[in-house]
Every structure is written in structure tokens, then in C-alpha cells.
Motif scaffolding. Sequence first.
Motif: not given
Length: 450
Positions: A403-416, A430-440
Motif C-alpha cells: 500500500g505505501y512502500i512499493w505502492g498500489t500503482d506499481a502493483a497495479q501495473s504488475e497485475i495489469e 482502498f482495502i490494502i491501504r486502509y482496511i486490512a492493516p487497520v483491521a488487523v
Amino acid sequence: MTPKSKARGLWASRMGFILAASGSAIGLGNIWKFPYITGQNGGGAFVLVYLACIVVIGLPIMLSEFTLGRKTQLNPVGAFKKLAPGSTWTLVGFMGVVAGFLILSFYGVVGGWTLAYIVKSVSGASVHFGSPKEAGEFFGTFIANPVEITLYHFLFMALCVGVVIKGVHGGIEKACDILMPTLLLILFLLMIRSLTLDGAMEGVSFYLKPDFSKISPQVILIALGQAFFSLSLGMGAMLTYGSYLPEEENLLSATLYVVLFDTMIALLVGMVIFPAVFAMGMEPAEGPSLVFSVLPAVFSQMPKGNVVSIVFFVLLLIAALTSGISLLEVVVAYFIDEKGWPRKKAVLVMGSIIFVMGVPSGLSFGIWADVKLFGMNFFDHADNIASNYLLPLGGMLTAIFVGYIWGTDAAQSEIEKHETEFHWVKAWSFIIRYIAPVAVALVFLAKFFK
Ligand code: PFF
């Protein structure tokens, strides 16, 4: 294909990868652990919390792990090192390797129980019970026998070592191809048998009707830990499997399939176990022995019960093996990639160390049953530390990293890559940056400050 990935070996086919990743996910966690912790934590309400954890946290993190793996083509430590050189993030990968050690140490013990029950079904010793109590006593005597337990534990580990030595598709992929569909079929047949026992409906209602008063921070932590354990997340197993993926693979559909298969199997197993538990007047909160006492009691009442028992435990063994293999592969990939060890050496040395580490867990139900710290034996500690702390923590840190270090944009381009359309990218980020870490984090906090 880069020369490097060629040297590491890749999955031979798309289906091979999905089956192997499902093979890692589907294992003792679904068939042995899910029913007994559902039984201990109140039934239906636990199942709902578990499902919420799977969808909200498990699914997005699995996609992140596959993506990190395919991007870096490395083991968990190497992957973090490559994307964040010189940082402490490699510790997350390292924590995964430690979790792999710890989980396989007790997982191998239960794998050994499975192996023993194949032998005992062949001899007929484990399918002649007049009551579940008898079946439970038989199991209790068996797991208290140090020599027998250690021998079967050793054999199970030797099987894992044998497959992992052969490498990714020589062993792992081939083993998963036929076996997973067969497992599904036999579970269906068992479910029908279970549901047609007298008194089965009480079990169905325990399993499916939530009683929300049973939910507490501890229950949520256990459900979360189980979601990570069952999906093989939080320690880089899926990252490692993703690292053997070619670029044309669609990571999104692979994630969906694996999560779906894994969850389906767990839910199905519940429909086999709970109707039988209630029909036979057993205690759902019995603990780790639940499956090993209720099923043999059911098999004893079936025509050709010994054959069904053999088939069931063979499949359970295979499910356990395909997961054990992935645990060992995480540890082995680290020593191969980072320390330059040859595969054979890494597998033999690490397999042996993990076996020895697991011996105290194996003895936890017999001669070392009284060796306890904070009320828990070795076995419980290994499971608790790995499943309820290391995996969720590893998952949370993976989400923060992506979410913050590698970045979701970089991840997105790998996925796409290769024109894959990522329709739910916004929700995922949104989940990766805010929901998952906060929930855990909240679950941990609630647990510590309760
Ligand atoms: N997911 C496996 C199971 O449910 O039995 C256990 C497991 C395998 C956990 C691999 C973690 C892992 F990395």
C-alpha cells in the motif's frame, strides 16, 4: 522468460498453478482445524466472522502476495530486499521463513496422525467402534504413544522432503492435479452420509445459526488467524508460489479461484462434521481430536466403512502433503536464493531441523502433556504463535508494504500486464491501504487491552 526464472523453474500450466496454490491452501487447516476451532468458538457466529475475514482481508492480501512474487521472482526475503533495498522490510520476509519453520513443525505431527489412520483403516483397527467415545479413546491412546507418533511424524516429513527435492513442477504440480477434484467428490459423499444420520439437523443449526453473543475479541483474532492459516497467507507461501509464475498469468482470476476452492472445502467439511457430532451426541468443543474421533465413528457405522476411511485419510494425507510442501518450499527457497545452497542440501537440512523441532509438539499429547507454559503445551504454543500472531502480523505488514512502500500503482501495473483488466482496483487499493492493516491492528489491540 528471463534466464533466472528458467533456472528456478516455472509452473507448466495455468491450471497447474491454480491447483498447486489451492493445494497449499487446502489442507489440515480446512479439514482438521476449521471444524474443531469452529466447535470451540461457538459455531455459526464464528463461521460468519471467518468468512468476513476471508473476503475483506484474505482475498486482497492473497492478490498482493501473488503480485509481489511474480514481480520479483524471488523468495519472501529476496522479494522485500529487491523492492526496498537496504531497508528493514526484509525482516517481514524473514518472519515468514520463521513462521514456515514453526507451522511445519506441528503440521508434520498432524500429518503423521493422518498417515497412521490410513494404516489403521487398512488393518481395520480404526473402523470398528460402537460409539464415538470408543473412537475418541482409541485416538487418545494413539497420540499418547511417543514411539508411534514420532515414527509417523518422521514418515510424513520424509514424504514432504521427497517431493520438494524434485522442485516445482516435477513434484509439487503433478501431485496436485488429480487429487484436489477427488477430495471434493469424497467430501460430498460424506456430507450426504452425515446429513442423513438421525439428529443431524441439530448440528446443522449449530453450524449455520449464528449466536452473536459468542463473538469476542479473542474469537475474532482466532477467526482472522484461521483465515490466514487456511489461505496460506502472511508468511510468503503464496508469494513464493507466485514467484514461479510466468507473466501472462492472470493474477486476479487465480486469486479468486484459490480463495473460492479453499473456502468451499472448509464449509463443506463443516457440513460433514457437525451433523455427525450432534447425531452421535458428541461435544463440538472437543478440540484437536474432533475429526479423528467423529469420522472413525461415522465410518464404523457405514457399509464398507473401512474402504471409505482409507480413501478419506489418503486424501487428507495428500491435502496435508500439498500444504506441507508449500511450507517447506518457503524455507527452502530462502536458502537457495539467499544463501546459494543447492536445492537438495536445503531440503534435507531444513527438513531434518523442522522434524526435530516438531518432536516436542508430537509428545504434547502423551509424555509431555504436562509440560505447559501459560496453560498451553508445545503444540498449542507453536500453533498459537504462528497462526494467531506471526501470520496476521505478516499479512498486515505485507499490506502496508504494498500500500505505501512499493505502492498500489506499481502493483497495479504488475497485475495489469498482458492486458488484464483490473476492474476492482480502487476497492483493492482502498482495502490494502486502509482496511486490512487497520483491521488487523484493531484485532491485536482489542486482544491486548481487553
Ligand atoms: N493452508 C494450509 C492449510 O489450511 O492446511 C496450511 C498452511 C500452508 C499455512 C502454507 C501456511 C502456509 F504458508
